[in-house]
Each structure stands twice: as C-alpha cells, then as structure tokens.
Design a protein around this motif. Structure first.
Motif, PDB file in Angstrom:
ATOM      1  N   MET A  30      -1.053 -57.455  19.313  1.00 13.35           N
ATOM      2  CA  MET A  30       0.364 -57.624  18.982  1.00 13.35           C
ATOM      3  C   MET A  30       0.950 -56.331  18.398  1.00 13.35           C
ATOM      4  N   GLU A  31       0.155 -55.623  17.607  1.00 14.98           N
ATOM      5  CA  GLU A  31       0.604 -54.346  17.066  1.00 14.98           C
ATOM      6  C   GLU A  31       0.791 -53.327  18.188  1.00 14.98           C
ATOM      7  N   PHE A  32      -0.099 -53.361  19.180  1.00 17.46           N
ATOM      8  CA  PHE A  32       0.020 -52.461  20.326  1.00 17.46           C
ATOM      9  C   PHE A  32       1.313 -52.755  21.097  1.00 17.46           C
ATOM     10  N   CYS A  33       1.655 -54.032  21.234  1.00 21.32           N
ATOM     11  CA  CYS A  33       2.906 -54.411  21.906  1.00 21.32           C
ATOM     12  C   CYS A  33       4.126 -53.916  21.142  1.00 21.32           C
ATOM     13  N   ARG A  34       4.046 -53.965  19.817  1.00 23.04           N
ATOM     14  CA  ARG A  34       5.171 -53.468  19.019  1.00 23.04           C
ATOM     15  C   ARG A  34       5.331 -51.961  19.201  1.00 23.04           C
ATOM     16  N   ARG A  35       4.215 -51.270  19.303  1.00 20.94           N
ATOM     17  CA  ARG A  35       4.277 -49.816  19.484  1.00 20.94           C
ATOM     18  C   ARG A  35       4.704 -49.452  20.901  1.00 20.94           C
ATOM     19  N   TYR A  36       4.291 -50.280  21.873  1.00 19.54           N
ATOM     20  CA  TYR A  36       4.622 -50.019  23.283  1.00 19.54           C
ATOM     21  C   TYR A  36       5.261 -51.281  23.865  1.00 19.54           C
ATOM     22  N   PRO A  37       6.573 -51.441  23.718  1.00 20.20           N
ATOM     23  CA  PRO A  37       7.262 -52.689  24.073  1.00 20.20           C
ATOM     24  C   PRO A  37       7.196 -53.050  25.557  1.00 20.20           C
ATOM     25  N   GLN A  38       6.861 -52.103  26.422  1.00 25.08           N
ATOM     26  CA  GLN A  38       6.814 -52.397  27.850  1.00 25.08           C
ATOM     27  C   GLN A  38       5.434 -52.905  28.297  1.00 25.08           C
ATOM     28  N   ILE A  39       4.563 -53.153  27.328  1.00 22.04           N
ATOM     29  CA  ILE A  39       3.224 -53.699  27.607  1.00 22.04           C
ATOM     30  C   ILE A  39       3.235 -55.213  27.415  1.00 22.04           C
ATOM     31  N   ASP A  40       2.577 -55.937  28.298  1.00 23.00           N
ATOM     32  CA  ASP A  40       2.273 -57.344  28.026  1.00 23.00           C
ATOM     33  C   ASP A  40       0.802 -57.588  28.349  1.00 23.00           C
ATOM     34  N   PHE A  41       0.226 -58.577  27.667  1.00 24.95           N
ATOM     35  CA  PHE A  41      -1.211 -58.834  27.744  1.00 24.95           C
ATOM     36  C   PHE A  41      -1.509 -60.163  28.442  1.00 24.95           C
ATOM     37  N   ALA A  42      -2.631 -60.193  29.133  1.00 25.88           N
ATOM     38  CA  ALA A  42      -3.238 -61.442  29.611  1.00 25.88           C
ATOM     39  C   ALA A  42      -4.659 -61.441  29.059  1.00 25.88           C
ATOM     40  N   LEU A  43      -4.905 -62.281  28.056  1.00 24.42           N
ATOM     41  CA  LEU A  43      -6.205 -62.312  27.381  1.00 24.42           C
ATOM     42  C   LEU A  43      -7.054 -63.458  27.914  1.00 24.42           C
ATOM     43  N   GLN A  44      -8.257 -63.123  28.358  1.00 21.45           N
ATOM     44  CA  GLN A  44      -9.214 -64.117  28.844  1.00 21.45           C
ATOM     45  C   GLN A  44     -10.373 -64.170  27.847  1.00 21.45           C
ATOM     46  N   VAL A  45     -10.562 -65.326  27.215  1.00 21.85           N
ATOM     47  CA  VAL A  45     -11.607 -65.485  26.199  1.00 21.85           C
ATOM     48  C   VAL A  45     -12.836 -66.107  26.864  1.00 21.85           C
ATOM     49  N   GLU A  46     -13.904 -65.347  26.924  1.00 27.77           N
ATOM     50  CA  GLU A  46     -15.136 -65.785  27.587  1.00 27.77           C
ATOM     51  C   GLU A  46     -16.341 -65.281  26.809  1.00 27.77           C
ATOM     52  N   ASP A  47     -17.275 -66.176  26.495  1.00 28.33           N
ATOM     53  CA  ASP A  47     -18.521 -65.734  25.879  1.00 28.33           C
ATOM     54  C   ASP A  47     -19.506 -65.212  26.922  1.00 28.33           C
ATOM     55  N   ARG A  48     -19.325 -65.618  28.194  1.00 29.36           N
ATOM     56  CA  ARG A  48     -20.175 -65.082  29.257  1.00 29.36           C
ATOM     57  C   ARG A  48     -19.663 -63.701  29.665  1.00 29.36           C
TER      58      ARG A  48
END
Length: 298
Positions: free
Chosen positions: A111-129
């Motif tokens: 979220m801090e990275f998005c504030r610094r670079y507003p043209q970025i958006d994330f897709a986070l995939q949470v996987e233990d494998r």
C-alpha cells in the motif's frame, strides 16, 4: 501470414485451462478469444485443441505449436517491458505471490508503494505452495526458503531471525523460564515438517556454547499460523521465525522468552522473479523497495 497475437492468445488459453478463464485473465470477451483461436486453426489448416465440456486437450500439432507460441508470448511480454522501461514510468499491474505468514508484513508495504507510485496496482496471490512464476505470469514472489531453481532471479531480503515467545497469560500461570533447561518443564508448541517429523529438540546458544533441550508438547502443527494462534491463546512457548510473529510482539499479544540466549537463524527470505532479458521498471523498483523497507527491524 499468421497473426502473432492469435498465437499468444492460444498460449494464454492453454495456460489458463479454458477459454473462459483466459478471457477473465486477459480482460476480454470469451467470444473474442474463441474467434481468434478458430482463425488461428483456420490459418494453420489444423485443429490445435480437442474441446470437451470438461477440459481442453492439445492435439499432436497443438503441442508443437504451443511450444513456439509460448516463445512468441514471452517475446511480446519482453517488448512490452522494453517499452515501459523506455517510458521511465513506474506503472501497471504487479502480480505478486507470497506465503500466508508474510501477508501481514507485506500488504502494508504494498500500500505504501501504491502511495509512492499511484499508477501501480497489485494482484496478490497468497499461496503456501511454490507457484510456477512463469506459468502464473507472476512478477515477484516472496519465498522463505533456500532456492534451487536456476530459471529464477533471487534477491535476498533478510535472514529471518528466530525467537522464543509466549503469551503473557501463559507466563503468568506457568512462570518464566530462566535458563535453557527450564524449557523441558514447560508446554511447548511444535512444528511438524513436510516429512512428518516434529522438531522437539531446540538448540540455543549461550556465550557461543550450544545448549540442546528436549521439549514436550500438547499441541503440534505443520502450519506456523496455527502455532501462533495457539501461543496467543496461552497454550505454551513457541520457537518460530520472528517475521511470522512481528505484529504480535508489537501488540504485546506475545512476549520474548529467554531473550538473553541466541538462536540459530531461520530460513532466508527472498524476492524472486523470472529471469528475463528485460526486467520491467515496475518490477525492479518494487524489488528495490522491498529490500529497503519490507524487513527493516524484523
């Protein structure tokens, strides 16, 4: 002449496992992809996929074409990255994967990275494998382990430190251990590894001398977060990577035990990404940001 975009679409359909899933990933209509696939087969004069209601199966020539199509798909991605690098702007979607224990630490940094670079958006995939980064089109993975895959580039973020900790309620009831040997008289929470072995012999260092203590437990798990939950509920003393319990230590839910002893380092933490001729500026900047901020003070 064949349309390279149709070949890239073909590779995306196979990677996704269905036309519907590929359409969602590419952000376009299912009918458009179906038409492009049909046009590719028409241009080649051969059927590439045997379709059924349950799955897609490659024909023999389909397997051969897929191999070349994947190379074209990679080339198109490299060209896109080159263009982004040329523009010198940090923008676009970053696809990131991480194990569950890293989520609480990673998401605020994203979220801090998005504030610094507003043209970025994330897709986070949470996987233990371990996720296939290339097949999954992942830009960056956080991995807590030693790495062996030579097709990946790894940047070490930190050697995770281990800690002994427990809930204040448990210590108020059972007492504080004073020396390493006291652990044998306490309830301890134990990790079960992938081979089914339980780590019931804990190693501590005192002035450079090794102390090994055999501990006992009423609760064991192969999941670190389950062990943390048990520790927070007052079930016993936990030996774990500090990364996993950093928020609980800050909140006071857990407190350090025997912190006058040293513990062997835990698993190293890496930012990992596929090896490419051109690394997108967004990816390079995010990895540098992780090295600067993510594990500071862990």
């Amino acid at each position: 002449m064949l349309n390279p975009q149709h070949l890239a679409v073909f590779a995306s359909i196979i990677r996704a496992g269905s036309i519907s899933k590929a359409a969602v990933q590419l952000g376009c209509g299912k009918s458009l992809l179906s038409r492009q696939l049909a046009k590719l087969e028409q241009d080649l004069g051969a059927r590439l996929i045997q379709r059924s209601t349950r799955k897609l199966t490659l024909t023999e020539i389909g397997e051969q074409v897929l191999h070349e199509a994947q190379r074209i798909d990679t080339a198109l991605a490299n060209i896109e990255q080159m263009a982004g690098q040329h523009q010198q702007e940090v923008k676009g979607r970053l696809r990131v994967t991480c194990p569950m224990p890293a989520v609480s630490r990673l998401v605020p940094v994203m979220m801090e990275f998005c504030r610094r670079y507003p043209q970025i958006d994330f897709a986070l995939q949470v996987e233990d494998r371990l996720v296939d980064l290339i097949a999954g089109q992942i830009d960056v993975a956080i991995r807590v382990s030693h790495l062996e895959d030579s097709n990946l580039i790894a940047r070490k973020l930190v050697d995770s430190q281990r800690i002994l900790c427990a809930a204040p309620a448990y210590l108020a009831s059972a007492g504080h251990p004073v020396v390493a040997g006291d652990l044998a008289q306490h309830a301890c929470l134990l990790y079960i590894n992938a081979a089914g072995r339980t780590n019931d012999e804990w190693t501590l260092l005192e002035h450079g001398e090794i102390r090994k203590v055999r501990v006992s437990s009423h609760f064991q798990s192969n999941n670190g977060l389950a062990l943390v939950a048990a520790a927070c509920s007052g079930a016993g003393i936990l030996l774990i990577d500090r990364l996993i319990v950093s928020k609980h230590l800050q909140s006071g839910e857990l407190v350090a035990v025997l912190d006058n002893y040293q513990l062997p380092s835990g698993s190293p933490v890496y930012a990992v990404y596929p090896a490419r001729d051109w690394l997108a500026l967004k990816t390079a900047t995010f990895v540098a940001f992780l090295q600067e901020i993510l594990f500071t003070g862990v």
